[in-house]
Scaffold this motif. Sequence first.
Motif, short mmCIF file in Angstrom:
data_model
loop_
_atom_site.label_atom_id
_atom_site.label_comp_id
_atom_site.label_asym_id
_atom_site.label_seq_id
_atom_site.Cartn_x
_atom_site.Cartn_y
_atom_site.Cartn_z
N GLU A 1 0.84 -1.20 0.00
CA GLU A 1 0.00 0.00 0.00
C GLU A 1 0.87 1.25 0.00
OE1 GLU A 1 -3.36 2.42 -0.05
OE2 GLU A 1 -3.16 0.26 -0.39
N THR B 1 2.29 1.62 -3.44
CA THR B 1 1.25 2.08 -4.37
C THR B 1 1.03 3.57 -4.23
OG1 THR B 1 0.17 -0.08 -4.32
CG2 THR B 1 -1.14 1.78 -5.07
N ASN B 2 0.97 4.04 -2.98
CA ASN B 2 0.82 5.48 -2.75
C ASN B 2 2.00 6.24 -3.35
OD1 ASN B 2 -1.58 5.18 -1.42
ND2 ASN B 2 -0.67 5.18 0.63
N GLU C 1 1.47 6.37 -7.10
CA GLU C 1 0.30 7.09 -7.61
C GLU C 1 0.29 8.58 -7.26
OE1 GLU C 1 -3.10 5.07 -6.08
OE2 GLU C 1 -2.93 3.38 -7.48
N HIS C 2 0.85 8.95 -6.10
CA HIS C 2 0.61 10.30 -5.60
C HIS C 2 1.82 11.23 -5.63
CE1 HIS C 2 -3.18 8.69 -4.58
NE2 HIS C 2 -2.79 8.03 -3.53
N TRP D 1 3.80 15.16 -3.01
CA TRP D 1 2.40 14.72 -2.95
C TRP D 1 1.48 15.91 -3.10
CZ3 TRP D 1 0.36 9.99 -0.12
CH2 TRP D 1 1.26 8.93 -0.27
N ASP E 1 -9.97 12.03 -0.37
CA ASP E 1 -9.18 11.03 0.34
C ASP E 1 -9.89 10.67 1.63
OD1 ASP E 1 -7.33 9.43 1.44
OD2 ASP E 1 -5.66 10.84 1.31
N GLY F 1 -5.85 4.22 2.72
CA GLY F 1 -4.51 3.68 2.72
C GLY F 1 -3.87 3.74 4.09
N SER F 2 -3.93 4.90 4.75
CA SER F 2 -3.34 5.02 6.07
C SER F 2 -4.07 4.14 7.07
CB SER F 2 -3.37 6.48 6.53
OG SER F 2 -4.69 6.96 6.60
#
Length: 541
Positions: free
Chosen positions: A462, A465-466, A469-470, A500, A508, A512-513
């Motif tokens: 995760e 992925t962040n 993506e960000h 970011w 959001d 994720g967090s």
Amino acid sequence: MGPIDDVLTSADDLSPAARDQLTLAMRNGQRLQRLVNDLMDVASIEAGRASAVRVATDLPAFTAELAGVLRAAAERAGLHLTVDCPPLPHPAAVDPRMWEKVVLNLLSNAVKYTFVGGIEVRLRGTDDAAVLTVADTGIGIPAAELPLVFDRFHRVPGSLARNREGTGIGLALVRELVALHGGTVHVDSEPGRGSTFTVTLPYGTPDAEGDAAHPSDAARGTADAWETEAAPHEQPAAPADPSATVLVVDDNADMRTYLTRLLAPIWRVVTCADGEEALAAVAEHRPDVVVTDVMMPRVDGFELLQRLRADPATRAVPVLMLTARAGQEAAVEGFAAGVDDYLAKPFQAAELVARLRVAIDRSAGARTAAPGAAPEATRPTAAPGGRADVRALVPASRQPATPAAPPPPPPAPPAPPVHFDAWRFPASPRAVPALRRALRRLLESAGLDEDQGYDLLLAACEAATNAVEHAQDPIEPFIDVTVEASATGVVITVRDYGQWRERGASMDRGRGSTLMSAFADISAVPSPEGTTVTIRAQRAG
């Protein structure tokens, strides 16, 4: 709803697609309005502020007309609807809108729980009351549940229905509205043989003058909703990308139609109304990704996920859950069950498409990767003694300090082995499967508990992925990952080299967090050169 109706009725230049979208919005607005009105009726009755305003009504004609608005829905569902409402021996006076809700709630329930056979609506008169019966050949109600069916918010557990929509107040509202007329309602039922609801209503006397009663717009909206449910729209004839298949599983016909319209221009779309249909569809043709609702009849979303994960042939199929159960607890429950992604309704179409695109790309990357191949990463070079030299990848501030020379004899007992490695991956979604493989091997070699290793894999992937993506406009197109597993704990760092973007609360929801925090202690340190996320966990056992 007013402005939408104005556009639908006055605009002549709407495209068919725009008209379909607005019609869908109107239908769902009407559905929401009916639910809110039912809740307000319950609240008013509970507060003692509701009363029936009776007007002289041609009860047989009004009842037959109300049943008629659901005829098309019943027939499209393959059911035979019989309406038998001869004239009554005495004039009747009812509150038309209350009687409408009584009849439609009973009929809607019959359509919802009847799959073969038919529904019969009969109205008869005795010397002092009108008697309405609504009988079906549906699934029936267990004897233990019969005393509870008129309780508010009660739903028979495990019952098979056309969908799981509703608030559980329909039958409770029927009882309350009938009681306001001085009447009674009861049910006779047997599992597998159907149910018969009987309403006995005194003829009454008028409280006010009134016009002839006819079904309201709300009644016709109920009929439209059930007609759509019984006869969903056709699937698109030709998918835009037949190489990728998205399986959509939702018991709401409007949601299936909406998702089909949204996704069909990009991928091949197959739809199912519940998890049982979905399992049959997966057995026939394995999809690239599954998009499923949570609350569904027969096999719900969690059971569907469990059965997909239990089958080696479908274990790797990505699953994205759509649910109205927003909130961190619901997200954690989904991820704990093994879901790949989780999106709360209502959602933005662009966000859903983006998440599906990533899931499909990951799935394609995992299938094309050779079994046992080295991860798609820039591996550090071997240093003297066979250990990888990670100094080129790990910033100086994070390099482990050089251990001090051992003291003179007697020597200290040897320290337990520390498993350490570092990788550099391209900032691409395809890096995540490679990270997963590399990290799994290291955690297994460190002897980490299997469940804890799985949790840390989820958290690290995760975070990666962040980072992919960000992180915007990275100064280096990579993400760096380090891991250290010692006798006491595990520390994983994921670093990107971008900035970011700011995200509002509506963009959001913290999924994720929430996922990472459920498994370990998380810290994130942003800097002008990028962001470093650190995942720390005490060793289990």
